[in-house]
Design a protein around this motif. Structure first.
Motif, PDB file in Angstrom:
ATOM      1  N   CYS A 171       1.896   2.225  -3.412  1.00 12.81           N
ATOM      2  CA  CYS A 171       0.829   2.180  -4.415  1.00 12.81           C
ATOM      3  C   CYS A 171       0.945   3.325  -5.429  1.00 12.81           C
ATOM      4  O   CYS A 171       1.201   4.462  -5.071  1.00 12.81           O
ATOM      5  CB  CYS A 171      -0.533   2.262  -3.710  1.00 12.81           C
ATOM      6  N   ASN A 172       0.742   2.975  -6.682  1.00 17.62           N
ATOM      7  CA  ASN A 172       0.602   4.023  -7.695  1.00 17.62           C
ATOM      8  C   ASN A 172      -0.530   3.682  -8.669  1.00 17.62           C
ATOM      9  O   ASN A 172      -0.442   3.924  -9.860  1.00 17.62           O
ATOM     10  CB  ASN A 172       1.929   4.297  -8.428  1.00 17.62           C
ATOM     11  N   LYS A 173      -1.607   3.140  -8.082  1.00 16.37           N
ATOM     12  CA  LYS A 173      -2.740   2.715  -8.916  1.00 16.37           C
ATOM     13  C   LYS A 173      -3.534   3.888  -9.480  1.00 16.37           C
ATOM     14  O   LYS A 173      -4.236   3.752 -10.459  1.00 16.37           O
ATOM     15  CB  LYS A 173      -3.677   1.807  -8.107  1.00 16.37           C
ATOM     16  N   CYS A 174      -3.502   5.038  -8.814  1.00 13.66           N
ATOM     17  CA  CYS A 174      -4.244   6.182  -9.372  1.00 13.66           C
ATOM     18  C   CYS A 174      -3.388   7.443  -9.318  1.00 13.66           C
ATOM     19  O   CYS A 174      -2.306   7.460  -8.718  1.00 13.66           O
ATOM     20  CB  CYS A 174      -5.593   6.376  -8.667  1.00 13.66           C
ATOM     21  N   MET A 207     -10.259   2.389  -7.162  1.00 12.38           N
ATOM     22  CA  MET A 207      -8.876   1.903  -7.203  1.00 12.38           C
ATOM     23  C   MET A 207      -8.346   1.622  -5.806  1.00 12.38           C
ATOM     24  O   MET A 207      -7.510   0.758  -5.595  1.00 12.38           O
ATOM     25  CB  MET A 207      -7.954   2.975  -7.814  1.00 12.38           C
ATOM     26  N   CYS A 208      -8.801   2.429  -4.837  1.00 13.72           N
ATOM     27  CA  CYS A 208      -8.210   2.401  -3.502  1.00 13.72           C
ATOM     28  C   CYS A 208      -8.902   1.445  -2.537  1.00 13.72           C
ATOM     29  O   CYS A 208      -8.286   0.971  -1.582  1.00 13.72           O
ATOM     30  CB  CYS A 208      -8.222   3.811  -2.920  1.00 13.72           C
ATOM     31  N   CYS A 244       0.835  -1.207   0.000  1.00 11.50           N
ATOM     32  CA  CYS A 244       0.000   0.000   0.000  1.00 11.50           C
ATOM     33  C   CYS A 244       0.874   1.263   0.000  1.00 11.50           C
ATOM     34  O   CYS A 244       0.583   2.232  -0.704  1.00 11.50           O
ATOM     35  CB  CYS A 244      -0.928  -0.021   1.223  1.00 11.50           C
TER      36      CYS A 244
END
Ligand code: URA
Length: 195
Positions: free
Chosen positions: A15-18, A102-103, A12
């Motif tokens: 994270c760079n999902k968004c 996304m989160c 987490c």
């Protein structure tokens, strides 16, 4: 889903999902007792939280801590506090639906590891995502809903109470309702604080 905190937190934090990862200072993972029976969920970090990496550390957080103390709850001892979105949306705008989507798996994973008996959502945005999409926070705060075997309640967001201090008594009533429910359904929440 990760089955342990170490991996979950490490993944987490990276994270760079968004796109919110581009403007954050810190990922605000969550804090508190990982064996808590009661979990509080906010919307997402504001400026202070982003700077310090901890949820609810601004003025709203101070008010939250006061109300928690009044019902023998303590973020370091017998509850867990997390947010729906782990990175600060620029200028504190509401997190966009796609950012929430996304989160939310990080939060789901936290809930899975904690297995709380009671979830308290702070504010409409978290309550709409977690309890029910059409929740009317002004009418339905303080009411317990059961979802997947977990009791869930929405509370007014501390920032909303700071904006309108006349809301303080009704906000505090919800903490008293929570205290009653904890006594009814929890086993160790009020033992954890006494040692
Ligand atoms: N508001 C939230 O919803 N969460 C925080 O962590 C701080 C302010």
């Amino acid at each position: 889903m990760y089955d342990n905190w170490e991996t979950l937190e490490r993944e987490c934090m990276n994270c760079n999902k968004c796109q919110l990862c581009q403007t954050r200072t810190h990922v605000v993972f969550g804090t508190g007792n990982r064996n808590a029976e009661v979990m509080f969920i906010g919307e997402g970090p504001g400026e202070n939280e982003d700077l310090q990496g901890e949820p609810f550390v601004g003025r709203g957080g101070q008010l939250l801590d006061k109300m928690l103390t009044a019902v023998d709850l303590d973020r370091k001892k017998n509850i867990y506090i997390g947010n729906m979105v782990k990175c600060r949306p620029p200028k504190n705008r509401d997190p966009r639906p796609e950012e929430q989507e996304m989160c939310i798996d990080w939060l789901r994973n936290q809930v899975k590891l904690i297995r709380p008996k009671i979830i308290v959502c702070l504010g409409r945005i978290a309550a709409a995502k977690i309890i029910k999409s059409d929740i009317k926070i002004t009418k339905e705060h303080g009411i317990f809903f059961e979802k997947n075997g977990v009791l869930m309640m929405a509370m007014l967001h501390p920032a909303a109470v700071l904006r309108d201090p006349r809301k303080k008594p009704e906000a505090f009533e919800d903490f008293l309702k929570l205290q009653e429910k904890i006594k009814e359904v929890c086993d160790h929440t009020y033992e954890d604080i006494e040692e």
